[in-house]
Design a protein around this motif. Structure first.
Motif, PDB file in Angstrom:
ATOM      1  N   LEU A  93      35.006  38.643  40.777  1.00 34.76           N
ATOM      2  CA  LEU A  93      35.525  39.462  39.550  1.00 34.76           C
ATOM      3  C   LEU A  93      35.849  38.422  38.232  1.00 34.76           C
ATOM      4  CD1 LEU A  93      36.580  41.955  38.273  1.00 34.76           C
ATOM      5  CD2 LEU A  93      38.400  41.756  39.389  1.00 34.76           C
ATOM      6  N   LEU A  94      36.610  37.382  38.527  1.00 32.63           N
ATOM      7  CA  LEU A  94      36.846  36.553  37.501  1.00 32.63           C
ATOM      8  C   LEU A  94      35.775  36.083  36.954  1.00 32.63           C
ATOM      9  CD1 LEU A  94      40.530  35.264  37.931  1.00 32.63           C
ATOM     10  CD2 LEU A  94      39.732  37.526  37.127  1.00 32.63           C
ATOM     11  N   ARG A  95      34.856  35.489  37.690  1.00 34.04           N
ATOM     12  CA  ARG A  95      33.844  34.940  37.191  1.00 34.04           C
ATOM     13  C   ARG A  95      32.797  35.855  36.372  1.00 34.04           C
ATOM     14  NH1 ARG A  95      32.476  31.543  42.732  1.00 34.04           N
ATOM     15  NH2 ARG A  95      33.386  29.573  41.999  1.00 34.04           N
ATOM     16  N   GLN A  96      32.865  36.976  36.748  1.00 33.12           N
ATOM     17  CA  GLN A  96      32.101  38.093  36.079  1.00 33.12           C
ATOM     18  C   GLN A  96      32.795  38.228  34.583  1.00 33.12           C
ATOM     19  OE1 GLN A  96      32.651  42.519  37.463  1.00 33.12           O
ATOM     20  NE2 GLN A  96      30.453  41.923  38.214  1.00 33.12           N
ATOM     21  N   SER A  97      34.071  38.335  34.797  1.00 30.44           N
ATOM     22  CA  SER A  97      34.846  38.641  33.616  1.00 30.44           C
ATOM     23  C   SER A  97      34.669  37.481  32.572  1.00 30.44           C
ATOM     24  CB  SER A  97      36.349  38.682  33.747  1.00 30.44           C
ATOM     25  OG  SER A  97      36.626  39.903  34.626  1.00 30.44           O
ATOM     26  N   ALA A  98      34.578  36.303  33.146  1.00 27.91           N
ATOM     27  CA  ALA A  98      34.439  34.816  32.134  1.00 27.91           C
ATOM     28  C   ALA A  98      32.962  35.219  31.582  1.00 27.91           C
ATOM     29  CB  ALA A  98      34.506  33.563  33.211  1.00 27.91           C
ATOM     30  N   ARG A  99      31.957  35.387  32.332  1.00 25.21           N
ATOM     31  CA  ARG A  99      30.660  35.756  31.815  1.00 25.21           C
ATOM     32  C   ARG A  99      30.605  36.705  30.661  1.00 25.21           C
ATOM     33  NH1 ARG A  99      29.096  35.090  37.242  1.00 25.21           N
ATOM     34  NH2 ARG A  99      28.831  37.277  37.503  1.00 25.21           N
ATOM     35  N   GLY A 132      41.438  50.307  30.018  1.00 26.45           N
ATOM     36  CA  GLY A 132      42.218  49.612  31.269  1.00 26.45           C
ATOM     37  C   GLY A 132      41.274  49.133  32.254  1.00 26.45           C
ATOM     38  N   MET A 133      39.985  48.807  32.061  1.00 23.08           N
ATOM     39  CA  MET A 133      38.899  48.665  32.980  1.00 23.08           C
ATOM     40  C   MET A 133      39.441  47.609  33.885  1.00 23.08           C
ATOM     41  SD  MET A 133      36.211  49.834  34.281  1.00 23.08           S
ATOM     42  CE  MET A 133      35.452  50.767  33.181  1.00 23.08           C
ATOM     43  N   GLY A 134      39.956  46.255  33.466  1.00 27.53           N
ATOM     44  CA  GLY A 134      40.108  45.163  33.808  1.00 27.53           C
ATOM     45  C   GLY A 134      41.131  45.456  35.214  1.00 27.53           C
ATOM     46  N   ARG A 135      42.286  46.121  34.755  1.00 28.61           N
ATOM     47  CA  ARG A 135      43.076  46.706  35.697  1.00 28.61           C
ATOM     48  C   ARG A 135      42.603  47.196  36.694  1.00 28.61           C
ATOM     49  NH1 ARG A 135      48.840  49.571  34.360  1.00 28.61           N
ATOM     50  NH2 ARG A 135      49.234  47.363  33.104  1.00 28.61           N
ATOM     51  N   ARG A 136      41.645  48.536  36.507  1.00 29.55           N
ATOM     52  CA  ARG A 136      41.139  49.210  37.461  1.00 29.55           C
ATOM     53  C   ARG A 136      40.229  48.257  38.315  1.00 29.55           C
ATOM     54  NH1 ARG A 136      37.756  53.165  34.424  1.00 29.55           N
ATOM     55  NH2 ARG A 136      36.897  53.581  36.102  1.00 29.55           N
ATOM     56  N   MET A 137      39.266  47.225  37.900  1.00 33.24           N
ATOM     57  CA  MET A 137      38.599  46.322  38.780  1.00 33.24           C
ATOM     58  C   MET A 137      39.460  45.562  39.799  1.00 33.24           C
ATOM     59  SD  MET A 137      35.139  45.201  36.546  1.00 33.24           S
ATOM     60  CE  MET A 137      36.337  44.553  35.053  1.00 33.24           C
ATOM     61  N   MET A 138      40.600  44.997  39.115  1.00 34.45           N
ATOM     62  CA  MET A 138      41.515  44.116  39.909  1.00 34.45           C
ATOM     63  C   MET A 138      42.195  45.169  40.971  1.00 34.45           C
ATOM     64  SD  MET A 138      42.467  41.167  40.431  1.00 34.45           S
ATOM     65  CE  MET A 138      42.150  40.379  38.994  1.00 34.45           C
ATOM     66  N   ALA A 139      42.348  46.431  40.737  1.00 30.37           N
ATOM     67  CA  ALA A 139      43.084  47.363  41.751  1.00 30.37           C
ATOM     68  C   ALA A 139      42.089  47.723  42.936  1.00 30.37           C
ATOM     69  CB  ALA A 139      43.515  48.824  40.960  1.00 30.37           C
ATOM     70  N   ASP A 162      47.290  42.885  36.144  1.00 31.35           N
ATOM     71  CA  ASP A 162      46.801  42.251  34.689  1.00 31.35           C
ATOM     72  C   ASP A 162      46.761  40.911  34.570  1.00 31.35           C
ATOM     73  OD1 ASP A 162      46.693  44.948  33.783  1.00 31.35           O
ATOM     74  OD2 ASP A 162      48.811  44.965  33.176  1.00 31.35           O
ATOM     75  N   VAL A 163      47.425  40.001  35.474  1.00 33.74           N
ATOM     76  CA  VAL A 163      47.588  38.584  35.299  1.00 33.74           C
ATOM     77  C   VAL A 163      46.382  37.900  35.112  1.00 33.74           C
ATOM     78  CG1 VAL A 163      48.432  36.497  36.581  1.00 33.74           C
ATOM     79  CG2 VAL A 163      50.032  38.552  36.636  1.00 33.74           C
TER      80      VAL A 163
END
Length: 208
Positions: A93-99, A132-139, A162-163
């Protein structure tokens, strides 16, 4: 390939969902080519073979259009690959967000924040538009970990969801550089995994 076949002004006009998708994709292309500060509703309309009126009927400003275009880029939370473990899912997830931050979405984020700071009314509009897509993906990642028995349900709270994304954005915005993979791994291993194994109010991590 002929110039006519690649000229966006030669594309057929669209309506309904096809028109909306064309406008959002045109917005991303304009961001990638010109950046946020040079993006105009007129340029997007021309690239999408749409009228300016069709844009303004759906989006009241450049900021709201760009926000929807950025969310259009993001995957559905249910599409995040399931690696079978919390750490693996967090890394994906975080690698995807970084890209994502390294592309047009990152350019849009910088532009939106720069536009909102001197104009509080724009900040309100942007917050209202946020999905709030980032929170939904982390959830979704946390839900899977709870279902596997890796972490307790009590360890999942909105502020914790959110962190990870917040740390990525902070690095991206203040370092003005792509997020290195080493930082992604560090966030996952030293912040998120320990955090999700700790129940609020307990001093020791959950033993799972």
């Amino acid at each position: 390939m002929s110039a006519e076949s690649t000229d966006h002004r030669k594309r057929p006009r669209r309506r309904g969902d096809a028109l909306v998708n064309a406008i959002l994709e045109a917005t991303i292309e304009e961001l990638a080519e010109h950046g946020y500060t040079a993006l105009t509703m007129e340029g997007v309309a021309e690239r999408a073979r749409a009228s300016k009126a069709s844009l303004y009927r759906r989006w009241t400003s450049r900021a709201t259009l760009v926000m929807d275009a950025v969310y259009h880029l993001l995957p559905d939370p249910s599409d995040i690959p399931d690696t079978g473990e919390l750490r693996g899912d967090l890394l994906v997830l975080l690698r995807q967000s970084a890209r994502t931050l390294s592309g047009p979405a990152g350019e849009a984020l910088r532009g939106l924040l720069g536009e909102a700071l001197p104009h509080p009314e724009h900040d309100v509009e942007i917050r209202t538009r946020s999905q709030g897509m980032g929170r939904r993906m982390m959830a979704e990642v946390a839900r899977r970990a709870v279902a596997r028995g890796e972490i307790p349900a009590e360890a999942v709270a909105d502020v914790r969801l959110d962190v990870g994304q917040a740390l990525l954005r902070n690095h991206f915005l203040f370092r003005v550089e792509p997020v290195p993979d080493s930082l992604v791994v560090e966030i996952v291993d030293t912040v998120l995994v320990p955090l999700f194994h700790t129940v609020p109010g307990r001093s020791k991590p959950n033993p799972h």
